[in-house]
Write an enzyme that holds these catalytic residues in place. Structure first.
Site, PDB file in Angstrom:
ATOM      1  N   LYS A  95      -6.918  84.641  40.611  1.00  0.00           N
ATOM      2  CA  LYS A  95      -5.548  85.147  40.718  1.00  0.00           C
ATOM      3  C   LYS A  95      -5.673  86.605  41.146  1.00  0.00           C
ATOM      4  O   LYS A  95      -6.122  87.454  40.368  1.00  0.00           O
ATOM      5  CB  LYS A  95      -4.812  85.029  39.381  1.00  0.00           C
ATOM      6  CG  LYS A  95      -3.381  85.562  39.460  1.00  0.00           C
ATOM      7  CD  LYS A  95      -2.677  85.548  38.120  1.00  0.00           C
ATOM      8  CE  LYS A  95      -1.363  86.304  38.228  1.00  0.00           C
ATOM      9  NZ  LYS A  95      -0.728  86.498  36.912  1.00  0.00           N
ATOM     10  N   ALA A 182       5.539  85.673  36.657  1.00  0.00           N
ATOM     11  CA  ALA A 182       6.004  86.958  36.131  1.00  0.00           C
ATOM     12  C   ALA A 182       7.507  87.026  35.908  1.00  0.00           C
ATOM     13  O   ALA A 182       8.308  86.706  36.782  1.00  0.00           O
ATOM     14  CB  ALA A 182       5.591  88.114  37.019  1.00  0.00           C
TER      15      ALA A 182
END
Lengths: 259, 67
Positions: A95, A182
């Protein structure tokens, strides 16, 4: 089934491992979420506190590990972090996150694109964390990213899908899976992202900061499944005017006047 | 004895110590870390043959919780 770079996932809920009060709570929450991909960070070992005992129990759970490059401030540091993760965890999955600003943790698009290209060229499976920028997403796809991870709102803010308009464009354009990452703060927001056609969502803070993380993890699991099913079933059109759902024959009028 | 830096702390160690011995001395499992010497990642397969040199800057990294 969701497929990223040839790997199949039954669950479209990815989870982070940060911010839990206790590692047991974290592990139980991941179990309840049925997530099959979980994120990890890396740091220098602190010999005073010893190693976190996070790795072995996660490996026992059988989940796929997705190390992140958090802490990297530019492409060079992120590439180094990815190689460190490869050495540590024997995975090419990464990531990619580069956010030099500690207040809002906004990802740096230029450094991210540079690092993504370099890492893809080195054979990494790159999942970049980025702003919900449709143009950037196309460029990241062009350099070979395996998936796109646009943000809903700032990391850990629980503000939800502040970028909804742009997420829709990204989802429409993408030829690789889109994972909304997020800011998702409630199961309803995860559900909404899935209804919009996101391929998966990544949730951490909303679960970890709940008073009952294990229950919240299960709620997110259900919300993601529900949102996906709703997307596949097809949402109805949104219109300005009302459209009657019952026949408007005026029979009551007839009855009243007839009485 | 030679002086090296391990995770930003100065330490004195014996001469001819290899990285696997450093890990063992610290009680750290070999499976859970990555090692960097002078900004270069040393592959696991080379840990048993890399002999620590004076003034080496050695860093041990491990996985931690994160999102």
């Amino acid at each position: 089934m969701l497929t990223i770079s040839g790997h199949q996932f039954s669950s479209r809920l990815f989870t982070g491992t940060g911010k839990f009060n206790h590692s047991t709570t974290m592990l139980n929450s991941i179990k309840e979420s049925q997530s099959e991909l979980v994120t990890l960070a890396m740091k220098r070992v602190d010999f005073n506190t010893g190693l976190d005992d996070i790795l072995a129990p996660l490996q026992q759970l059988g989940v796929k590990l997705l190390p992140n490059t958090a802490g990297a401030r530019n492409a060079k540091e992120a590439i180094f972090a990815a190689e460190l993760a490869h050495e540590m965890l024997a995975t090419k999955w990464i990531k990619l996150e580069i956010h030099p600003d500690p207040k809002y943790l906004m990802p740096d698009p230029i450094e991210t694109l540079t690092a993504a290209k370099a890492l893809c060229d080195k054979g990494f499976i790159v999942l970049p964390y980025i702003h919900a920028d449709p143009v950037l997403c196309r460029k990241l796809e062009d350099v070979g990213c395996a998936a796109l991870m646009p943000l809903g709102s700032p990391i850990g803010s629980n503000q939800g899908l502040a970028t909804e308009t742009f997420l829709k464009i990204i989802i429409e354009q993408a030829n690789v899976p889109v994972v909304v990452d997020a800011g998702i703060g409630a199961p309803s927001q995860a559900c909404r992202a899935m209804e919009m056609g996101a391929d998966a969502v990544l949730v951490n803070t909303a679960i970890a900061s709940s008073a009952k993380p294990e229950i919240m993890a299960k709620c997110f699991k259900q919300a993601v499944e529900s949102g996906r099913q709703a997307y596949l079933a097809g949402l109805g059109d949104v219109t300005t005017n009302a459209n009657n759902t019952s026949p408007l024959t005026g029979f009551l009028n007839t009855s009243i006047t007839g009485g | 004895m030679i002086q090296i830096t391990i995770n930003q702390q100065l330490e004195n160690i014996n001469t001819n110590v290899v990285l696997t011995e450093l890990l063992d001395n610290k009680g750290i499992s070999h499976n859970s870390v990555a090692l960097v010497v002078n900004q270069r990642i040393i592959p696991r397969s080379q840990w048993h043959e890399y002999v620590c040199q004076p003034n080496d800057n050695i860093e041990f990294f491990s996985a931690v919780a994160g999102g």
